[in-house]
Every structure is written in C-alpha cells, then in structure tokens.
Design an enzyme around this catalytic site. Structure first.
Site, short mmCIF file in Angstrom:
data_model
loop_
_atom_site.label_atom_id
_atom_site.label_comp_id
_atom_site.label_asym_id
_atom_site.label_seq_id
_atom_site.Cartn_x
_atom_site.Cartn_y
_atom_site.Cartn_z
N LYS A 23 -10.45 20.20 107.39
CA LYS A 23 -9.23 19.46 107.59
C LYS A 23 -8.92 19.46 109.15
CE LYS A 23 -4.80 21.51 107.51
NZ LYS A 23 -4.84 22.20 108.61
N ASN A 24 -9.14 20.60 109.88
CA ASN A 24 -8.87 20.49 111.28
C ASN A 24 -9.77 19.89 112.25
OD1 ASN A 24 -6.53 21.91 110.41
ND2 ASN A 24 -7.25 23.87 111.04
N ARG A 97 0.62 16.52 111.22
CA ARG A 97 1.10 16.55 112.62
C ARG A 97 -0.02 15.75 113.45
NH1 ARG A 97 4.07 20.08 114.27
NH2 ARG A 97 3.59 20.37 116.16
N CYS A 121 3.11 22.35 108.72
CA CYS A 121 3.42 23.52 108.01
C CYS A 121 4.57 24.24 108.86
CB CYS A 121 2.49 24.39 107.87
SG CYS A 121 1.30 23.86 106.26
N ARG A 126 6.67 24.89 116.60
CA ARG A 126 5.38 23.84 116.91
C ARG A 126 5.95 22.73 117.79
NH1 ARG A 126 1.62 23.27 111.54
NH2 ARG A 126 0.26 23.49 112.97
N ASP A 311 -5.29 31.31 110.62
CA ASP A 311 -5.30 30.46 109.18
C ASP A 311 -5.88 31.44 108.30
OD1 ASP A 311 -4.24 28.02 110.12
OD2 ASP A 311 -6.30 27.83 111.20
N VAL A 333 -0.40 33.93 117.17
CA VAL A 333 -0.57 32.45 117.35
C VAL A 333 0.80 31.85 117.16
CG1 VAL A 333 -1.96 30.38 116.99
CG2 VAL A 333 -3.19 32.56 116.96
N ARG A 419 -2.85 19.09 100.83
CA ARG A 419 -3.02 18.68 102.23
C ARG A 419 -4.35 19.37 102.87
NH1 ARG A 419 0.87 20.78 106.06
NH2 ARG A 419 -0.82 19.92 107.28
N1 EPU Z 1 2.02 25.36 121.35
C1 EPU Z 1 3.18 24.92 122.16
N2 EPU Z 1 3.22 23.59 122.69
C2 EPU Z 1 2.49 22.37 122.13
C3 EPU Z 1 1.37 22.85 121.38
C4 EPU Z 1 1.16 24.10 120.82
O1 EPU Z 1 4.08 25.84 122.52
O2 EPU Z 1 2.65 21.44 122.86
C5 EPU Z 1 2.15 26.51 120.65
C6 EPU Z 1 2.23 26.42 119.20
O3 EPU Z 1 3.42 26.50 118.78
C7 EPU Z 1 1.60 27.77 118.63
C8 EPU Z 1 0.37 27.58 119.53
O4 EPU Z 1 0.58 27.12 120.72
O5 EPU Z 1 2.26 28.83 118.93
C9 EPU Z 1 -1.18 27.25 118.89
O6 EPU Z 1 -0.71 25.97 118.54
P1 EPU Z 1 -2.04 24.82 118.47
O7 EPU Z 1 -1.63 23.62 119.14
O8 EPU Z 1 -3.24 25.63 118.75
O9 EPU Z 1 -1.97 24.35 116.93
P2 EPU Z 1 -2.18 22.84 116.26
O10 EPU Z 1 -3.08 22.18 117.03
O11 EPU Z 1 -0.85 22.26 116.00
C10 EPU Z 1 -4.06 23.56 114.63
C11 EPU Z 1 -4.15 23.24 113.50
C12 EPU Z 1 -3.73 24.67 112.74
C13 EPU Z 1 -4.17 25.99 113.25
C14 EPU Z 1 -3.92 25.99 114.95
C15 EPU Z 1 -4.45 27.22 115.55
C16 EPU Z 1 -4.70 21.27 112.78
C17 EPU Z 1 -4.03 20.05 112.31
N3 EPU Z 1 -3.98 22.30 112.68
O12 EPU Z 1 -2.71 23.34 115.10
O13 EPU Z 1 -4.10 24.63 111.28
O14 EPU Z 1 -3.52 27.14 112.88
O15 EPU Z 1 -4.73 24.76 115.37
O16 EPU Z 1 -5.86 27.30 115.29
O17 EPU Z 1 -5.68 21.11 113.25
C18 EPU Z 1 -3.68 25.26 109.22
O18 EPU Z 1 -4.91 24.65 108.73
O19 EPU Z 1 -3.14 25.70 108.05
C19 EPU Z 1 -3.21 24.96 110.41
C20 EPU Z 1 -1.85 25.16 110.58
#
Ligand code: EPU
Length: 438
Positions: A23-24, A97, A121, A126, A311, A333, A419
């Site tokens: 999914k990611n 997202r 989520c 975020r 996760d 995280v 999802r």
């Molecule tokens: N963050 C910021 N500013 C930003 C972007 C991120 O402060 O502009 C912070 C976030 O708030 C968080 C940390 O950085 O505290 C990490 O966020 P990241 O950007 O790595 O997460 P993401 O890309 O939004 C993806 C996965 C998540 C997974 C995380 C961490 C997808 C669609 N989602 O999210 O998956 O937990 O990376 O590996 O790829 C899930 O599968 O349940 C899920 C939430």
C-alpha cells in the site's frame, strides 16, 4: 447504513493469507507513471481503496488507467494528461494522503497542480511543511487557496540542495518525483530509505532517471529531460505481513503469509523472536506461529527504516497484552498513535500512556506533551466489547484483540480497513475467524 462486523472471539487464526503489492508503494508508483512519455505497467497491484482513489485522480488528469481483468495488472497511459478542476479533484481525493505527491509530476507534465486538504489516518498532526518547502526550493510557486493549495512552475523546476528536518517518507518521495525531471542536480540529505522508497527509485530508474543512494541517507538525483514508461512488479506489503504475524501471536494461531519477504522484515522478525513468537522462512513466504508456552515482555522503540516501523506497533501491542510482565513501546514517528489503546483497555488490557520518552533515546515528542509511550502489563484476559474503527492499523489491532478475546465484539467503521488490507473479510474467514458482516 454503516455495516457492523460481529466478531466471536477465542479461536486461534490458522491458515494462509496472500499478501500482494505494498500500500505504501503502489499508489506512488501509479503517480510516477505520469512522468513517462509512454505507458507503464504495474504488477502485483492489490485491490485496496487507496489504489481506487489514485486511479480516479489520475483519470481526472487525463491518464488512461486500465486493469487486466485476470491478473489485475494496471496499464497507465499518461499521453492525454491534462488539468482537472479543483472541485472534481477534491471530490475524488477521499481520505488519501497521496494527492500531495502529484505535485512534481503534474508540474512537469502540465505546469500546475491543485492539491486538496489531505486526509489519512488521524495518528498525529501530519503536516506537509517539508513537502511545500522542498517544492518551493525547486522553484514552484505555492499558494494556499480555498480547500487546498495551488502550485505552479511556469518557468520549470530546477535541481537543488535539500536537507529534511526528519527522514519523512512522503517528503523523500516528493523530492524524488520532482527532481528526476528538474533541470540539474538535486542532493537530498536526511532522506528516508524505506524499502518502498528504494522500490520507487527502481521504478524511476527503469523510466530513465539517474538516482544514486549514497551512505548516510543522502540521495543524489541528476535531472533528465525525458522519462519513458516502466514495467514493474510492486514489492510485497511488509506492513500487512507484520499485521498478520501479530494476529497469529495474539490469537495463539499459525499463519502462513504467502508473499512476505524476510529482508524487508528483519527488525520485525528479531522483535517477534524476542517476544517468543516463532517463524519459518521459505522461498514463497513466512510462516508465523505461537509455539505454545509463555510470551515475553519487551521494550521496543519505533523508528524510521531500518528500525522497527511505526506501522507494526499497533498490531504488536495486542500480542504484548498477552506477554508475562511489563512491556514498553516508545512511539517516535507519530506523536499521537496510541489512541487505539482505549478500546484495548475496555477489553481488559492493562495499558498506561505516558508523555515522557520511555526509551533509550529521547525523541522529538518528549518535551511536547504528547502521550507517546505505552506501558503494557500482561498477560490480560481480554473480553469482547463494541468499538468504532479509528484508523487503519489501530482498527486491525482492535479486530485481532476481539478475535483473541472471550465473547462477542461489534465493530463499526470497518470500511477504513479496506484502505490498506486487501480482501480483509475473505482472509479472516479463510483463517477460521468467526466473523459476520451485517
Ligand atoms: N512530517 C512533518 N512534515 C512533513 C511531512 C512529515 O512534520 O511535511 C512528520 C510527520 O508528521 C511524522 C513524520 O514526519 O511525524 C513521518 O511522516 P512521513 O512523512 O514519513 O509519513 P507519510 O509519508 O505521511 C508514510 C506511510 C505511513 C507510514 C509513514 C512512516 C504512506 C501512504 N503512508 O506516511 O503509513 O506510517 O510513512 O513510515 O506511505 C500506514 O500504512 O498505516 C501509514 C500510516
């Protein structure tokens, strides 16, 4: 009317589940197809809601997405890419997202993008500040407009030197998808290096991109003028694999996860073994099982790859409610990923949340008043309760806790699970779970 899942607990989950593309990764690979000047083929695509959302977003932007009825492979042809209306984009973005990742590819293809306010989520604030800062550094003009942001790059995008404050997965993908066709060289420091990111890099390389992953989280991208299509098999969903592994442990079961890949699960497997779970790896997957006897308590800290993924934390906490003694989980995280423990406590688990960093290393959330450490004391006898699914992984955890519990639970909001978990009901029933949807 919202459907309700009725779960009769107390039965071990036993059998085989088949895990397909991550999914990611998959939705991001679909977005990458926009950058090519020919069609791309993506294989091992799961039937999950996030894929549907990205399919409609790409279709709105003129990309022709066709699905092979037998294999489920997707062909994505971006040759008719065009601007879409903000209202339509907003209507199709749902809770995903992923729309934020359309910025770079849309700017390269049609010069502009509208990104609606994002869902996803509710596990923390975020923010998208890293994304927007990076896009501005590439030369994009970013404006906050009603309902989202409007981004343009009429004069093109140029390579830049960037350093992320935190190795964000999404921001790293944003930089990759923008830098590959930007003019000149981009150097990204403190990049995320999750397996899904390395698979996205493999896809971009197949398309003609020049990307080097250096030591110490540095990624260097030499922009190229044009990219072609790709043909790629998505890497398997290690988070789904880890979820079923925890389900096997929590319910004293035995689940063969066909498609799971050991290399992407190294730190999970170490943790699993320390708790007392057992596993056997073969060429096609991994068998996860409770070998009988007691489970051990554990101290674990979530982290970016190659650490213990955030996760994996939520499903594992359910297994830890069955360990003998005190376990500690320090979430580093997301600041707010323990909301799901409320329902576990109502089921009979002993879990206390703390604002302090209860881990070896203080994290970003220690001084900021977030309940981001959990102390779990077990073993607890769980009993069925009614609950509302809060988010994807939290919801999975509630369901496996209900399956491990004595008595009946009723879960509403079950749609969230689709999802990220393909054919969830079929899989549960295939594992012998006593569940009905009404
Ligand atoms: N963050 C910021 N500013 C930003 C972007 C991120 O402060 O502009 C912070 C976030 O708030 C968080 C940390 O950085 O505290 C990490 O966020 P990241 O950007 O790595 O997460 P993401 O890309 O939004 C993806 C996965 C998540 C997974 C995380 C961490 C997808 C669609 N989602 O999210 O998956 O937990 O990376 O590996 O790829 C899930 O599968 O349940 C899920 C939430």
């Amino acid at each position: 009317m919202q459907k309700v899942l009725t779960i009769q607990g107390g039965k071990p989950l036993k059998g085989t589940v088949h895990v397909r593309g991550a999914k990611n990764l998959v939705p991001k690979a679909m977005v990458a197809a926009l950058l090519g000047d020919g069609p791309s083929v993506l294989r091992n695509v799961p039937e999950i809601k996030d894929v549907e959302v990205v399919t409609s977003l790409l279709t709105l932007h003129g990309v022709q997405v066709t699905k092979d009825p037998v294999s489920g492979d997707l062909t994505l042809d971006p040759s008719g890419a065009k601007t879409a209306s903000a209202r339509e984009i907003d209507a199709h973005a749902g809770d995903s997202r992923i729309p934020i990742l359309l910025c770079g590819p849309l700017m390269h293809t049609i010069g502009e993008a509208f990104i609606p306010d994002l869902g996803g989520c509710r596990i923390g604030d975020r923010p998208i500040d890293f994304h927007l800062d990076a896009l501005r550094q590439f030369g994009a003009v970013v404006d906050k407009v009603d309902g989202g942001i409007s981004i343009s790059a009429r004069k093109g995008l140029r390579g830049t030197k960037l350093e992320l404050e935190y190795p964000s997965v999404g921001a790293t993908e944003q930089v990759l998808l923008t830098a590959v066709k930007a003019d000149g060289i981009t150097e990204l420091k403190n990049a995320a290096v999750e397996p899904e990111i390395l698979d996205l890099i493999a896809i971009l390389q197949k398309m003609g991109a020049l990307i080097t992953v250096q030591t110490d989280r540095v990624i260097r991208i030499e922009g190229v003028k044009r990219l072609g299509g790709f043909n790629h098999r998505a890497l398997p969903d290690r988070n789904e694999g880890a979820s079923w592994a925890s389900a096997a442990l929590a319910t004293k079961g035995d689940i063969y996860v066909q498609g799971a890949d050991q290399q992407d699960l190294t730190s999970f497997l170490n943790t699993y073994r320390k708790i007392g779970g057992d596993f056997e790896v073969d060429d096609d997957g991994i068998r996860f099982f409770h070998p009988g006897g007691k489970l051990n308590p554990l101290v674990v800290e979530t982290d970016v790859h190659p650490g213990f993924m955030t996760d994996w934390q939520q499903p594992l906490v359910v297994a830890l409610t069955q360990s003998e003694g005190v376990s500690i989980v320090h979430e580093t995280v997301y600041e707010n990923r323990f909301g799901f423990t409320d329902a576990l406590v109502r089921m009979g688990a002993t879990i206390q949340l703390h604002r302090e960093c209860l881990g070896a290393v203080p994290c970003r959330f220690g001084q900021r008043n977030f309940l981001h450490s959990a102390v779990i004391t077990g073993p607890s006898k769980l009993h069925g309760v009614d609950f509302v699914i809060p988010d994807l992984r939290g919801g999975f955890s509630h369901i496996i806790a209900a399956l491990a519990a004595e008595g009946v639970s009723n879960a509403s909001g079950i749609d969230i699970i689709s999802r990220g978990y393909e054919h969830f009901m079929d899989k549960l029933q295939g594992l012998g779970a006593d569940v009905t949807l009404s």
